[in-house]
Write a protein that holds these residues in place. Structure first.
Motif, mmCIF file in Angstrom:
data_model
loop_
_atom_site.group_PDB
_atom_site.id
_atom_site.type_symbol
_atom_site.label_atom_id
_atom_site.label_comp_id
_atom_site.label_asym_id
_atom_site.label_seq_id
_atom_site.Cartn_x
_atom_site.Cartn_y
_atom_site.Cartn_z
ATOM 1 N N ARG A 1 0.820 -1.211 0.000
ATOM 2 C CA ARG A 1 0.000 0.000 0.000
ATOM 3 C C ARG A 1 0.853 1.260 0.000
ATOM 4 N NH1 ARG A 1 -3.172 -1.108 5.404
ATOM 5 N NH2 ARG A 1 -0.965 -1.396 5.968
ATOM 6 N N HIS A 2 2.131 1.123 0.375
ATOM 7 C CA HIS A 2 3.037 2.266 0.480
ATOM 8 C C HIS A 2 4.372 1.873 -0.144
ATOM 9 C CE1 HIS A 2 0.212 4.267 3.205
ATOM 10 N NE2 HIS A 2 0.074 3.100 3.798
ATOM 11 N N ARG A 3 4.581 2.355 -1.373
ATOM 12 C CA ARG A 3 5.791 2.008 -2.109
ATOM 13 C C ARG A 3 6.529 3.262 -2.543
ATOM 14 N NH1 ARG A 3 3.362 -1.464 -6.693
ATOM 15 N NH2 ARG A 3 1.314 -1.004 -5.797
ATOM 16 N N GLY A 4 7.823 3.155 -2.656
ATOM 17 C CA GLY A 4 8.641 4.314 -2.985
ATOM 18 C C GLY A 4 8.614 4.691 -4.445
ATOM 19 N N LEU B 1 -3.232 5.380 -1.343
ATOM 20 C CA LEU B 1 -3.619 5.896 -0.042
ATOM 21 C C LEU B 1 -2.783 7.109 0.311
ATOM 22 C CD1 LEU B 1 -3.862 2.532 1.954
ATOM 23 C CD2 LEU B 1 -5.717 3.787 0.839
ATOM 24 N N ARG B 2 -3.236 7.863 1.283
ATOM 25 C CA ARG B 2 -2.453 8.987 1.780
ATOM 26 C C ARG B 2 -1.197 8.435 2.437
ATOM 27 N NH1 ARG B 2 -4.688 13.516 6.086
ATOM 28 N NH2 ARG B 2 -2.837 14.864 6.105
ATOM 29 N N PRO B 3 -0.032 9.024 2.178
ATOM 30 C CA PRO B 3 1.191 8.540 2.820
ATOM 31 C C PRO B 3 1.104 8.643 4.342
ATOM 32 C CG PRO B 3 1.703 10.032 1.026
ATOM 33 C CD PRO B 3 0.229 10.137 1.259
ATOM 34 N N VAL B 4 1.902 7.838 5.012
ATOM 35 C CA VAL B 4 1.946 7.856 6.476
ATOM 36 C C VAL B 4 3.345 8.230 6.929
ATOM 37 C CG1 VAL B 4 0.092 6.174 6.738
ATOM 38 C CG2 VAL B 4 2.462 5.372 6.545
ATOM 39 N N ALA B 5 3.443 8.765 8.130
ATOM 40 C CA ALA B 5 4.723 9.224 8.666
ATOM 41 C C ALA B 5 4.589 9.358 10.179
ATOM 42 C CB ALA B 5 5.094 10.570 8.040
ATOM 43 N N PRO B 6 5.692 9.585 10.877
ATOM 44 C CA PRO B 6 5.596 9.796 12.323
ATOM 45 C C PRO B 6 4.682 10.963 12.678
ATOM 46 C CG PRO B 6 7.870 9.435 11.680
ATOM 47 C CD PRO B 6 7.097 9.580 10.412
ATOM 48 N N SER B 7 4.777 12.041 11.912
ATOM 49 C CA SER B 7 3.938 13.228 12.112
ATOM 50 C C SER B 7 3.406 13.692 10.764
ATOM 51 C CB SER B 7 4.749 14.355 12.769
ATOM 52 O OG SER B 7 5.268 13.951 14.022
ATOM 53 N N ALA B 8 2.349 14.480 10.792
ATOM 54 C CA ALA B 8 1.702 14.947 9.563
ATOM 55 C C ALA B 8 2.458 16.137 8.979
ATOM 56 C CB ALA B 8 0.253 15.299 9.833
ATOM 57 N N VAL C 1 3.103 14.576 -1.056
ATOM 58 C CA VAL C 1 1.762 14.693 -0.480
ATOM 59 C C VAL C 1 1.892 14.747 1.039
ATOM 60 C CG1 VAL C 1 -0.479 13.553 -0.216
ATOM 61 C CG2 VAL C 1 0.747 13.423 -2.401
ATOM 62 N N ARG C 2 1.145 15.642 1.668
ATOM 63 C CA ARG C 2 1.206 15.735 3.126
ATOM 64 C C ARG C 2 0.709 14.431 3.740
ATOM 65 N NH1 ARG C 2 -2.127 17.855 7.450
ATOM 66 N NH2 ARG C 2 -0.837 18.779 9.087
ATOM 67 N N PRO C 3 1.528 13.786 4.588
ATOM 68 C CA PRO C 3 1.136 12.497 5.158
ATOM 69 C C PRO C 3 0.220 12.671 6.359
ATOM 70 C CG PRO C 3 3.259 13.119 6.026
ATOM 71 C CD PRO C 3 2.869 14.211 5.049
#
Length: 422
Positions: free
Chosen positions: A74-77, A125-132, A141-143
């Motif tokens: 779902r999350h690829r580089g 999907l919207r990317p994910v990260a430790p913080s938005a 894209v803002r995660p």
């Protein structure tokens, strides 16, 4: 010269290196990770990937590390990433690993999660990260911030990928903790502004990478190698510093890491582009000074340095002085898959990399950041060479920057203009 005689100019480069998990590398030249983008449409390995690695298997490397294999489809580089979520592609993975059987060279798989650097062409999907907090790069894209349960799920995904890699016949894995990917995002205060167990201070920001290492270690045998590619710093004001990186090294060593490869920078701030200090230019390697500074902290854990090495003399001097234990070669391996044999057996005094820059600089420089585009273009040009090798052809050193630029845009969309690195 007899077949068994080692020239004094490469005596240290030719020497074997024992890792503390019991694995021995036959020499000190490592094929560092390059993102091949040769995965099949179902995210499994492809025949082209096998063909490429069969070339490197006969190249004479002491160690070969694959390009980044993702742990979540779902999350690829980028397009063409291989993904391991379970053992559905085990036959293809075994065929990939089998290209190195009998070569004498260990093959490690680099495992990775892109976090906020996920590519919009393949990540719906919207990317994910430790913080938005979004990355300051074109097309980013803002995660959204990860929940605690999602963080723990990702940690287990790393462990699953390592376990499947081991079952397929790979000799080890390398955690990608550099170049702005998810592990780096947790480490940097610019991208991790959490106030829970996963952030808030330097100690808590490094919890994620330590937990990933622990999970991977518990999922594989003791003799299966686990290494990491780690940023020396992210070279941004207020970001991850060399002092913090040294603290991470100290903890990784205590947790049983087998090899640490030093790199630096991110998509936002590529560290291997632009002007360098005179001391760096003289010794060629970009991160050699930092590597020397963590040598004592690492103890028996070998340090690899990748980036900038071009002459045999500089590579031999770096290992002879114990500033590093392994020399990583990335782009040179794309244009000469047998580069170690050229250096260690044929007496080559330098290696080629085919450095490429965008043309029409006076015009394009008015509308785009040439520094970022140069980095992306150079890596794209080298990816084209990998694709030629995967197709059974030879590298094309005369390939123009314009053709590489068009191919880069078609392959990656807006994310093309990041300087992708393995």
């Amino acid at each position: 010269m007899s077949a068994t005689q080692v020239p004094t100019s490469v005596a240290h480069l030719s020497s074997p290196l024992a890792l503390r998990n019991g694995q021995t590398l036959p020499n000190r030249l490592m094929k560092s990770a390059l993102s091949e983008s040769l995965g099949a449409p179902d995210c499994g390995p492809s025949p082209e990937l096998e063909r490429l690695y069969a070339r490197w298997a006969t190249g004479g490397f002491g160690l070969v590390v694959t390009g980044n294999v993702m742990v979540d489809r779902r999350h690829r580089g980028e397009p063409g990433n291989v993904v391991i979520e379970d053992d559905r592609h085990i036959d293809g993975l075994r065929a990939w690993a089998q290209t190195f059987r009998g070569s004498g060279t260990p093959l490690w798989m680099q495992v990775n999660h892109p976090g906020r650097q996920a590519n919009a062409l393949v990540t719906k999907l919207r990317p994910v990260a430790p913080s938005a907090i979004g990355a300051r790069v074109p097309g980013a894209v803002r995660p959204r911030a990860l929940e605690d349960s999602e963080i723990r799920d990702i940690i287990e995904r790393y462990a699953t990928a390592a376990s499947v890699a081991e079952a397929a016949g790979f000799d080890g894995v390398q955690l990608h903790g550099a170049h702005g990917y998810l592990i780096t995002q947790f480490l940097s205060p610019l991208s991790n502004q959490r106030d829970d167990a996963w952030g808030g201070d330097a100690e808590r920001r490094r919890t994620f990478v330590i937990e990933v290492l622990r999970a991977v270690r518990s999922a594989v045998r003791p003799d299966f190698a686990v290494g990491i590619k780690l940023n020396s710093a992210d070279f941004q004001r207020g970001g991850f510093t060399e002092d913090e990186s040294r603290d991470v090294v100290r903890e990784l060593v205590a947790e049983g890491i087998d090899l640490i490869e030093i790199s630096g920078g991110s998509y936002e701030k590529p560290a291997m582009l632009g002007a360098v200090r005179a001391s760096t230019a003289a010794r060629e390697a970009y991160f050699l000074e930092y590597a020397a500074s963590v040598r004592e902290l690492a103890g028996a854990v070998p340090i690899a340095v990748t980036g900038g090495f071009r002459t045999t003399a500089a590579m031999e001097a770096a290992v002879a002085s114990a500033e590093c234990d392994l020399v990583g070669l990335g782009r040179p391996a794309a244009v000469a898959p047998d580069v170690p044999r050229r250096v260690l057996e044929q007496g080559a005094d330098a290696v080629r990399a085919g450095d490429v820059r965008v043309g029409l600089r006076s015009v394009l420089g008015k509308v785009i950041d040439l520094r970022q585009v140069d980095g992306a273009l150079d890596l794209s040009w080298h990816t084209d060479q990998l694709h030629r090798l995967g197709a059974g052809r030879e590298p094309d050193l005369d390939r123009s920057w314009a053709r590489a630029l068009v191919a880069m845009g078609l392959h990656n969309g807006p994310a093309a203009f990041r300087s992708k690195r393995g």
